[in-house]
Design a protein around this motif. Structure first.
Motif, short mmCIF file in Angstrom:
data_model
loop_
_atom_site.label_atom_id
_atom_site.label_comp_id
_atom_site.label_asym_id
_atom_site.label_seq_id
_atom_site.Cartn_x
_atom_site.Cartn_y
_atom_site.Cartn_z
N LEU A 172 147.67 -24.98 -20.22
CA LEU A 172 147.10 -26.31 -20.41
C LEU A 172 145.91 -26.19 -21.35
CD1 LEU A 172 147.00 -29.34 -19.61
CD2 LEU A 172 145.58 -28.66 -17.65
N ASP A 173 145.96 -26.89 -22.49
CA ASP A 173 144.89 -26.77 -23.47
C ASP A 173 144.67 -28.07 -24.23
OD1 ASP A 173 147.09 -26.85 -25.15
OD2 ASP A 173 146.51 -25.10 -26.34
N LYS B 177 153.80 -22.45 -10.05
CA LYS B 177 153.82 -21.45 -11.12
C LYS B 177 152.39 -21.25 -11.60
CE LYS B 177 158.38 -23.17 -12.23
NZ LYS B 177 159.30 -23.81 -13.17
N PRO B 178 152.08 -20.11 -12.19
CA PRO B 178 150.73 -19.91 -12.71
C PRO B 178 150.36 -20.98 -13.74
CG PRO B 178 151.94 -17.84 -12.68
CD PRO B 178 152.94 -18.92 -12.38
N VAL B 179 149.11 -21.41 -13.70
CA VAL B 179 148.60 -22.37 -14.66
C VAL B 179 147.37 -21.77 -15.34
CG1 VAL B 179 147.60 -24.66 -15.03
CG2 VAL B 179 149.40 -24.34 -13.31
N VAL B 180 147.49 -21.52 -16.64
CA VAL B 180 146.38 -21.03 -17.44
C VAL B 180 145.75 -22.25 -18.12
CG1 VAL B 180 145.65 -19.52 -19.32
CG2 VAL B 180 147.58 -18.85 -17.85
N CYS B 181 144.45 -22.44 -17.93
CA CYS B 181 143.76 -23.54 -18.58
C CYS B 181 142.80 -22.96 -19.62
CB CYS B 181 142.99 -24.38 -17.56
SG CYS B 181 142.16 -25.81 -18.29
N ARG C 158 141.55 -19.55 -15.39
CA ARG C 158 140.71 -20.50 -16.13
C ARG C 158 139.93 -19.78 -17.23
NH1 ARG C 158 137.60 -22.04 -10.91
NH2 ARG C 158 137.75 -19.77 -10.83
N ILE C 159 140.12 -20.25 -18.46
CA ILE C 159 139.52 -19.60 -19.62
C ILE C 159 138.52 -20.55 -20.28
CG2 ILE C 159 139.95 -18.57 -21.89
CD1 ILE C 159 142.80 -17.93 -20.90
#
Length: 371
Positions: A58-59, A108-112, A132-133
């Motif tokens: 998510l970006d 599922k994994p969520v990368v933000c 979280r990035i």
């Protein structure tokens, strides 16, 4: 599907795909209106149900803003347009909070990847992700006191997961947090420069995905940790960490009178604290009182309970004249001179604040959340 929310499918070496969901309304810093919220919810539901999708990234389409929150102008317009239209406000908040809860529970994994402005609902989205990035451009804040609202989007829950009373301090002052603060506060797990995002996506497509949540999440944690170490990004010092003792002292007595006195005394030689003090002093005293009550009631609540509490506060506050005036002054007329009803926290009647925590309906719209 709204063009302001876009899906890109990145094929994986093992088959399937990584779903990149991008917020792309740069002219309003990705503040979420109802069509964007619907589109985001639909995409997330589709990805969750698709066996070929292994994870979500998510970006934002811009490094200047991940998400500046909910569209407060739209909410205020609905409030002023009559009872029938105002009912859409409840639907909007209910949809927001359901989406956040589902994102916290995503299968599922969520990368933000949260670069630039991360405020309000944007901070709620970041907090809901499993990985979280932040970036050196990230500026996190809960500035709702400036418009007469209050920190929602799960803040009732995640404020208590920040070190000491730093969460309460941020909620009362709307102060901006940098990438160092994001790590220190636990609002982010990693810091990477924006220039490394294409490389990260490429590396993620090469991983040996198992299509199993725990195994994939663990593998992703290892990969992101190594990737961060290789990037060797220079972090700005954390404002919150440097002033941790002072923040604890300021928030020791949480009575409205004590908070009013302590926070109005922030003006001095410290530029960051000056900004915090100015925002507090120029914000709605009634919001500060709501935050103090919210913080007290939020301690020990489960996420679903916290969101249910916020649903009540939001439904009431969105119809309140303080919020209407704050949005007028800050976002419509932009004179930055809101005419607040109260000059200090001590002037705010306790019964007024308790009213914001009283459900305005017989059936709570989120009564089934978490069941």
């Amino acid at each position: 599907m709204s063009k302001a929310v876009q899906l890109t499918c990145h094929p994986l070496a093992v088959g399937g795909y990584l779903a990149q969901i991008t917020l792309n309304a740069p002219q309003k810093r990705n503040a979420l209106c109802e069509p964007m919220l619907l589109a985001l919810g639909d995409l997330l539901s589709n990805v969750a149900a698709d066996d070929e999708a292994v994870a979500v990234l998510l970006d934002s389409g811009s490094s200047h803003a991940f998400c500046a929150g909910a569209d407060a102008r739209q909410i205020q317009t609905l409030t002023l347009s009559g009872t029938e239209n105002a009912r859409q406000i409840d639907d909007f908040f209910a949809r927001c909070y359901r989406l956040l809860y589902e994102l916290h529970q995503f299968p599922k994994p969520v990368v933000c990847w949260a670069s630039g402005a991360v405020m309000g609902l944007g901070l709620g989205l970041l907090a809901a992700a499993s990985h979280r990035i932040a970036t050196p451009k990230s500026l996190l804040a809960m500035p709702e006191i400036a418009i007469g609202f209050y920190p929602d989007a799960g803040a009732t829950w995640f404020l208590h997961h920040m070190p000491g009373h730093s969460g309460l301090f941020c909620a009362l002052t709307g102060v901006q947090l940098n990438a160092g603060d994001a790590l220190y506060s636990g609002l982010a797990d990693y810091v990477l420069p924006d220039t490394r995002k294409p490389q990260l996506i490429q590396q993620l497509t090469r991983l040996d995905w198992q299509f199993e949540l725990e195994a994939d999440a663990e593998m992703l944690t290892i990969e992101l940790t190594d990737f961060e170490a290789e990037a060797n990004t220079r972090l700005p010092p954390s404002h919150l960490k440097q002033r941790a003792d002072l923040i604890e002292s300021l928030c020791e007595d949480k009575s409205p009178a004590a908070i009013d006195k302590a926070f109005h005394g922030l003006l001095g030689d410290d530029v960051w604290l000056n900004e915090a003090g100015r925002t507090f002093a120029g914000g709605a005293a009634s919001t500060a009182c709501i935050v103090l009550e919210q913080y007290q009631r939020g301690e020990g609540l489960l996420l679903a309970e916290a969101l249910q509490l916020e649903m009540v506060i939001s439904a009431n506050r969105a119809r309140d004249l303080e919020f209407i005036e704050g949005v007028r002054a800050r976002l419509f007329d932009k004179d930055d001179r809101p005419q607040w009803a109260f000059r200090s926290l001590s002037e705010v009647p306790p019964e007024l604040i308790s009213g914001f925590f009283t459900a305005p309906w017989q059936q709570h719209p989120l009564a089934d959340l978490g069941t």
